[in-house]
Design an enzyme around this catalytic site. Sequence first.
Site, mmCIF file in Angstrom:
data_model
loop_
_atom_site.group_PDB
_atom_site.id
_atom_site.type_symbol
_atom_site.label_atom_id
_atom_site.label_comp_id
_atom_site.label_asym_id
_atom_site.label_seq_id
_atom_site.Cartn_x
_atom_site.Cartn_y
_atom_site.Cartn_z
ATOM 1 N N TYR A 56 -18.231 0.250 22.560
ATOM 2 C CA TYR A 56 -18.293 -0.927 21.674
ATOM 3 C C TYR A 56 -18.399 -0.536 20.205
ATOM 4 C CZ TYR A 56 -18.239 -3.846 25.745
ATOM 5 O OH TYR A 56 -17.831 -4.460 26.904
ATOM 6 N N GLN A 91 -12.272 -16.000 24.350
ATOM 7 C CA GLN A 91 -12.813 -14.959 25.221
ATOM 8 C C GLN A 91 -12.967 -13.670 24.414
ATOM 9 O OE1 GLN A 91 -10.727 -15.133 29.368
ATOM 10 N NE2 GLN A 91 -9.302 -16.012 27.880
ATOM 11 N N HIS A 109 -17.647 -15.106 25.503
ATOM 12 C CA HIS A 109 -17.988 -13.769 25.999
ATOM 13 C C HIS A 109 -18.706 -12.942 24.940
ATOM 14 C CE1 HIS A 109 -14.731 -14.046 29.349
ATOM 15 N NE2 HIS A 109 -15.839 -14.694 29.640
ATOM 16 N N CYS A 117 -31.143 -7.891 21.662
ATOM 17 C CA CYS A 117 -32.243 -6.948 21.913
ATOM 18 C C CYS A 117 -32.725 -7.119 23.353
ATOM 19 C CB CYS A 117 -33.405 -7.228 20.945
ATOM 20 S SG CYS A 117 -34.798 -6.102 21.220
ATOM 21 N N CYS A 136 -34.372 -2.887 16.568
ATOM 22 C CA CYS A 136 -34.051 -4.325 16.549
ATOM 23 C C CYS A 136 -34.588 -4.891 15.234
ATOM 24 C CB CYS A 136 -34.742 -5.009 17.734
ATOM 25 S SG CYS A 136 -34.811 -6.807 17.605
ATOM 26 N N SER A 177 -4.412 -13.616 30.121
ATOM 27 C CA SER A 177 -3.722 -13.298 31.383
ATOM 28 C C SER A 177 -4.178 -14.203 32.523
ATOM 29 C CB SER A 177 -4.008 -11.842 31.781
ATOM 30 O OG SER A 177 -5.422 -11.664 31.915
ATOM 31 N N LEU A 202 2.748 -14.345 25.842
ATOM 32 C CA LEU A 202 3.935 -13.473 25.758
ATOM 33 C C LEU A 202 4.765 -13.560 27.031
ATOM 34 C CD1 LEU A 202 5.146 -11.488 23.728
ATOM 35 C CD2 LEU A 202 4.046 -9.627 24.973
ATOM 36 N N GLU A 203 4.040 -13.671 28.175
ATOM 37 C CA GLU A 203 4.764 -13.771 29.462
ATOM 38 C C GLU A 203 3.953 -14.689 30.366
ATOM 39 O OE1 GLU A 203 4.168 -9.735 29.648
ATOM 40 O OE2 GLU A 203 2.081 -10.071 30.214
HETATM 41 C C1 BV8 Z 1 -19.394 -14.651 35.990
HETATM 42 C C2 BV8 Z 1 -16.186 -9.386 27.126
HETATM 43 C C3 BV8 Z 1 -21.086 -15.542 37.332
HETATM 44 C C4 BV8 Z 1 -16.548 -7.951 27.060
HETATM 45 C C5 BV8 Z 1 -15.053 -9.842 29.252
HETATM 46 C C6 BV8 Z 1 -13.546 -12.659 42.597
HETATM 47 C C7 BV8 Z 1 -12.843 -13.838 42.373
HETATM 48 C C8 BV8 Z 1 -13.091 -14.620 41.248
HETATM 49 C C9 BV8 Z 1 -14.044 -14.214 40.311
HETATM 50 C C10 BV8 Z 1 -14.725 -13.038 40.539
HETATM 51 C C11 BV8 Z 1 -14.487 -12.265 41.661
HETATM 52 N N1 BV8 Z 1 -15.296 -11.177 41.590
HETATM 53 C C12 BV8 Z 1 -16.029 -11.241 40.456
HETATM 54 C C13 BV8 Z 1 -15.707 -12.389 39.818
HETATM 55 C C14 BV8 Z 1 -16.274 -12.890 38.571
HETATM 56 C C15 BV8 Z 1 -15.711 -12.121 37.379
HETATM 57 C C16 BV8 Z 1 -14.199 -12.112 37.431
HETATM 58 O O1 BV8 Z 1 -13.545 -13.088 37.095
HETATM 59 N N2 BV8 Z 1 -13.635 -10.956 37.819
HETATM 60 C C17 BV8 Z 1 -12.194 -10.839 37.855
HETATM 61 C C18 BV8 Z 1 -11.800 -9.399 37.515
HETATM 62 C C19 BV8 Z 1 -11.698 -11.230 39.255
HETATM 63 N N3 BV8 Z 1 -16.169 -12.852 36.219
HETATM 64 C C20 BV8 Z 1 -17.378 -12.597 35.693
HETATM 65 O O2 BV8 Z 1 -18.114 -11.715 36.091
HETATM 66 C C21 BV8 Z 1 -17.819 -13.539 34.582
HETATM 67 N N4 BV8 Z 1 -19.144 -13.991 34.888
HETATM 68 O O3 BV8 Z 1 -18.565 -14.941 36.812
HETATM 69 O O4 BV8 Z 1 -20.704 -14.949 36.113
HETATM 70 C C22 BV8 Z 1 -22.503 -15.844 37.247
HETATM 71 C C23 BV8 Z 1 -22.932 -16.993 37.852
HETATM 72 C C24 BV8 Z 1 -24.256 -17.302 37.788
HETATM 73 C C25 BV8 Z 1 -25.143 -16.451 37.133
HETATM 74 C C26 BV8 Z 1 -24.685 -15.292 36.515
HETATM 75 C C27 BV8 Z 1 -23.363 -14.966 36.582
HETATM 76 C C28 BV8 Z 1 -17.906 -12.856 33.233
HETATM 77 C C29 BV8 Z 1 -16.580 -12.260 32.853
HETATM 78 C C30 BV8 Z 1 -16.626 -11.802 31.404
HETATM 79 C C31 BV8 Z 1 -16.343 -10.319 31.295
HETATM 80 N N5 BV8 Z 1 -16.215 -9.950 29.878
HETATM 81 N N6 BV8 Z 1 -14.972 -9.569 27.942
HETATM 82 C C32 BV8 Z 1 -15.507 -7.143 26.305
HETATM 83 O O5 BV8 Z 1 -14.690 -7.697 25.557
HETATM 84 O O6 BV8 Z 1 -15.558 -5.915 26.470
HETATM 85 S S1 BV8 Z 1 -13.621 -10.076 30.111
HETATM 86 C C33 BV8 Z 1 -12.216 -9.800 29.186
HETATM 87 O O7 BV8 Z 1 -11.097 -9.800 30.065
HETATM 88 C C34 BV8 Z 1 -11.847 -10.912 28.231
HETATM 89 O O8 BV8 Z 1 -12.969 -11.442 27.571
HETATM 90 C C35 BV8 Z 1 -11.152 -11.941 29.055
HETATM 91 O O9 BV8 Z 1 -12.059 -12.887 29.573
HETATM 92 C C36 BV8 Z 1 -10.639 -11.157 30.207
HETATM 93 C C37 BV8 Z 1 -9.151 -11.248 30.292
HETATM 94 O O10 BV8 Z 1 -8.644 -10.669 29.152
HETATM 95 P P1 BV8 Z 1 -7.505 -11.417 28.280
HETATM 96 O O11 BV8 Z 1 -8.171 -11.905 27.046
HETATM 97 O O12 BV8 Z 1 -6.759 -12.412 29.082
HETATM 98 O O13 BV8 Z 1 -6.609 -10.171 27.942
HETATM 99 P P2 BV8 Z 1 -5.569 -9.470 28.923
HETATM 100 O O14 BV8 Z 1 -5.290 -8.115 28.362
HETATM 101 O O15 BV8 Z 1 -6.004 -9.597 30.347
HETATM 102 O O16 BV8 Z 1 -4.275 -10.383 28.753
HETATM 103 C C38 BV8 Z 1 -3.683 -10.498 27.486
HETATM 104 C C39 BV8 Z 1 -2.597 -11.544 27.606
HETATM 105 O O17 BV8 Z 1 -2.007 -11.702 26.325
HETATM 106 C C40 BV8 Z 1 -1.492 -11.127 28.562
HETATM 107 O O18 BV8 Z 1 -1.163 -12.224 29.397
HETATM 108 C C41 BV8 Z 1 -0.313 -10.793 27.633
HETATM 109 O O19 BV8 Z 1 0.929 -11.174 28.195
HETATM 110 C C42 BV8 Z 1 -0.603 -11.663 26.443
HETATM 111 N N7 BV8 Z 1 -0.108 -11.123 25.162
HETATM 112 C C43 BV8 Z 1 -0.013 -9.808 24.790
HETATM 113 N N8 BV8 Z 1 0.503 -9.748 23.547
HETATM 114 C C44 BV8 Z 1 0.716 -11.030 23.138
HETATM 115 C C45 BV8 Z 1 0.322 -11.902 24.162
HETATM 116 N N9 BV8 Z 1 0.428 -13.244 24.062
HETATM 117 C C46 BV8 Z 1 0.920 -13.734 22.919
HETATM 118 N N10 BV8 Z 1 1.311 -12.960 21.879
HETATM 119 C C47 BV8 Z 1 1.231 -11.610 21.953
HETATM 120 N N11 BV8 Z 1 1.635 -10.865 20.914
#
Ligand code: BV8
Length: 233
Positions: A56, A91, A109, A117, A136, A177, A202-203
């Site tokens: 980070y 996000q 997020h 802290c 902190c 995505s 993008l897609e």
């Molecule tokens: C929770 C912050 C519950 C940190 C992030 C099974 C099924 C369903 C859900 C789950 C499961 N197992 C686990 C889960 C829950 C889990 C989850 O969803 N897992 C996934 C992998 C299946 N989710 C969680 O854990 C969440 N919390 O569920 O809590 C709970 C309930 C009660 C009490 C306590 C808890 C928390 C998830 C948050 C994680 N943190 N980020 C950091 O930044 O480091 S996630 C991170 O990835 C992002 O924040 C975002 O949310 C996620 C996806 O990323 P995107 O932003 O979409 O980026 P990505 O690269 O994927 O895609 C980019 C897109 O842009 C592409 O489509 C591309 O085509 C497009 N693009 C590219 N260039 C361009 C463009 N578009 C336009 N123009 C361009 N030029």
Amino acid sequence: MAQLERIVILTGAGISAESGIDTFRSAGGLWEQHKVEDVATPEGFMRDPDLVLGFYDMRREALAKVDPNPAHRALARLESEFDGELLLVTQNVDDLHERGGAKSVLHMHGELKSALCTACEVRSPWDAPMGDRPPCPVCQAPSLRPDVVWFGEMPYQMERIYASLTRADLFVSIGTSGAVYPAAGFVQEARMAGARTLELNLEPSEGTHFFHEARHGPAGELVPAWVEEVLGS
Ligand code: BV8
């Protein structure tokens, strides 16, 4: 287009891609360089805090070298000129929406420029490294972690987001995505509540079939054109 009164927008890493910030899932993206479970989970942080703080710190430092792009600025224009209600949820943990002029951004997020802290649980604005375990600003304990929501942690302000989704006329998803929940489920919530749904990406995203309309191309082109359309109508 029927009179638009309430718009909810969700953005993801794709809106910052043209600014030079890595997305998560593109080739060479953030998750190719690191395993999610090592750098974006509480367990990973417990296991190797130096690795996570360094991950980070590197991303926070990179922020200073990039600028908002026309997509960020177009959403700021919409915020200031649209005479209905607008909720901008991101996000992303970068500050490019704010630096592009947006006044009210909901970071579901968390943010790179905020520190949480683990001792006193107070969140403070933060723009420095954490790898050297700084005190902190509130309780002085050397217990700061990035104020970002990791996998398995509850995203911020979910009640407020759902309340807006159930009242929205239009839900627009930009640059995400649709791979991570609960954000990926917002389109279904909005649609069930009767909102029109639009994807600008993008897609096709993983959830593209949930949208009434999808436009594919770079956000830097699609978003200003869409904002012009909304403000012109
Ligand atoms: C929770 C912050 C519950 C940190 C992030 C099974 C099924 C369903 C859900 C789950 C499961 N197992 C686990 C889960 C829950 C889990 C989850 O969803 N897992 C996934 C992998 C299946 N989710 C969680 O854990 C969440 N919390 O569920 O809590 C709970 C309930 C009660 C009490 C306590 C808890 C928390 C998830 C948050 C994680 N943190 N980020 C950091 O930044 O480091 S996630 C991170 O990835 C992002 O924040 C975002 O949310 C996620 C996806 O990323 P995107 O932003 O979409 O980026 P990505 O690269 O994927 O895609 C980019 C897109 O842009 C592409 O489509 C591309 O085509 C497009 N693009 C590219 N260039 C361009 C463009 N578009 C336009 N123009 C361009 N030029």
